[in-house]
Write an enzyme that holds these catalytic residues in place. Structure first.
Site, short mmCIF file in Angstrom:
data_model
loop_
_atom_site.label_atom_id
_atom_site.label_comp_id
_atom_site.label_asym_id
_atom_site.label_seq_id
_atom_site.Cartn_x
_atom_site.Cartn_y
_atom_site.Cartn_z
N GLU A 1 29.27 38.82 39.27
CA GLU A 1 29.83 37.66 38.54
C GLU A 1 29.90 36.46 39.51
O GLU A 1 30.17 36.65 40.71
CB GLU A 1 31.25 38.02 38.09
CG GLU A 1 32.04 36.88 37.48
CD GLU A 1 33.54 37.21 37.32
OE1 GLU A 1 34.11 37.89 38.21
OE2 GLU A 1 34.13 36.79 36.32
N ASN B 1 31.98 31.11 31.88
CA ASN B 1 31.65 32.10 32.89
C ASN B 1 30.51 32.93 32.29
O ASN B 1 30.73 33.71 31.37
CB ASN B 1 32.90 32.95 33.19
CG ASN B 1 32.71 33.86 34.38
OD1 ASN B 1 31.59 34.16 34.77
ND2 ASN B 1 33.81 34.32 34.96
N LYS C 1 31.32 35.07 29.08
CA LYS C 1 32.49 35.97 29.19
C LYS C 1 33.52 35.71 28.09
O LYS C 1 33.93 34.57 27.87
CB LYS C 1 33.13 35.75 30.58
CG LYS C 1 34.26 36.71 30.93
CD LYS C 1 34.68 36.46 32.38
CE LYS C 1 35.75 37.38 32.89
NZ LYS C 1 36.04 37.15 34.32
N GLU D 1 41.25 31.57 35.83
CA GLU D 1 40.04 31.48 34.99
C GLU D 1 40.30 30.74 33.69
O GLU D 1 39.42 30.06 33.16
CB GLU D 1 39.48 32.88 34.70
CG GLU D 1 38.72 33.46 35.86
CD GLU D 1 37.88 34.65 35.43
OE1 GLU D 1 36.96 34.46 34.63
OE2 GLU D 1 38.16 35.76 35.90
N CYS E 1 33.01 41.13 34.43
CA CYS E 1 34.26 41.49 35.11
C CYS E 1 35.34 41.99 34.17
O CYS E 1 35.31 43.12 33.74
CB CYS E 1 34.76 40.34 35.98
SG CYS E 1 36.01 40.94 37.14
N ASN F 1 34.44 40.27 40.21
CA ASN F 1 35.20 39.79 41.38
C ASN F 1 36.63 40.25 41.14
O ASN F 1 37.35 39.64 40.34
CB ASN F 1 35.23 38.26 41.45
CG ASN F 1 33.93 37.63 41.89
OD1 ASN F 1 33.70 37.36 43.06
ND2 ASN F 1 33.06 37.36 40.92
#
Ligand code: CDT
Length: 306
Positions: free
Chosen positions: A45, A104, A121, A140, A166, A191
């Site tokens: 990612e 993302n 994402k 995020e 992730c 991550n």
């Protein structure tokens, strides 16, 4: 049918590292994987930059520096060219700026260097602003909106490949939606910090939960999973490694041992899923969706009277 798959774990990317340096690392990893005979490679990612959502930034120029406006762009094109030369496909995670929308994102690039799939994402973890009293922030929600592409599965020659990113890997719905499209291989980059104080958990548990989620999901959805970490100490924060390839049996076929740039590879027997798909997880025969309505009708757990 056998498919040779690799995972390219990355060690930390520091803030001062340039895109050119990072893309050179990605190219080295791709060459390593190709040299072993792999046809597909999973990268992490946000594989082009440090994990910037650990910082609260407000300067639009500064934030913009972590995002890609085109793919491939000038700096990432060497990776695409190399994929074409080597005939190796890859999954790459990066921060995507689409007009004024920030995602993302991961893309699936085939062995001709062509983008054949994109995912944004969906399960965005963390907060939209810094939380007092915690040394590690995870912001995020400040930088990314929820993906708008669902969980598509892409035809990639002999396989159907799906992607997630992730935190998505912790949610059973992620894989079930792809499992219902008969996905053969799910690629995921991550991550994951240790010492994220808000969970109050000991430092060994993030690694355990990583494998627990991947192994259960591969088994329950009869697919292979290729999972790539960005690992090691990045800007002072430790992130787990444990990159792995998981079989539809739920077993880890191969696992990274370092917290640095490291390729792992495995010749996957894609027929391994067949026995499960035609018996214990024969979806058409055994699933009971009429009893699963709460999954789509409710977001959270309800303590209303039964
Ligand atoms: N990148 C990412 O999604 N990381 C999360 C960390 C969760 S702590 C808020 C993960 O699920 O691994």
């Amino acid at each position: 049918m056998k498919m040779h798959i690799a995972v390219a774990q990355m060690g930390p990317i520091q803030r001062a590292d340039t895109r050119a340096q990072t893309v050179a690392r990605l190219c080295d990893l791709l060459k390593d994987a190709a040299g072993r005979g792999a046809r597909w490679v999973t990268f992490p990612e946000l594989a082009l930059t440090t994990f910037f959502p650990r910082w609260e930034m407000d300067d639009p120029q500064e934030i913009r520096g972590f995002f890609e406006t085109e793919m491939p762009g000038k700096e990432t094109r060497p990776l695409f060219d190399l994929a074409r030369t080597l005939g190796v496909g890859f999954y790459l995670g990066y921060a995507e700026l689409d007009g004024d929308r920030q995602f993302n994102t991961s893309i699936l690039v085939d062995g001709n260097g062509a983008i054949i799939g994109k995912y944004r994402k969906i399960h965005i973890p963390g907060d939209a602003q810094s939380q007092d009293g915690y040394p590690i922030q995870h912001l995020e929600k400040k930088y990314f909106e929820v993906g708008d592409l669902g969980f598509p599965v892409f035809d990639a020659g002999d396989m159907r490949i799906g992607m997630c990113i992730c935190n998505d890997r912790r949610w059973p719905e992620t894989y079930r939606v792809m499992g219902l499209q008969a996905v053969d291989l799910v690629m995921v980059g991550y991550n994951t910090p240790t010492g994220y104080g808000r969970l109050g958990e000991p430092r060994h548990l993030p690694g355990h939960h990583n494998h627990l989620s991947l192994q259960a999901s591969a088994y329950q959805n009869t697919c292979w999973i290729a999972a790539a970490a960005k690992a090691g100490v990045e800007e002072g924060i430790h992130m787990i490694g444990g990159s792995c390839i998981v079989a539809p049996t739920g077993e880890i076929a191969v696992q990274a041992l370092s917290e640095d740039d490291e390729v792992i590879n495995y010749v996957c027997d894609m027929t391994l899923a067949d026995g499960y798909r035609s018996n214990i997880f024969y979806f058409e025969r055994h699933r009971r969706p009429e009893h699963y309505r709460a999954i789509v009708e409710r977001v959270g757990a309800s303590r209303q009277p039964l």
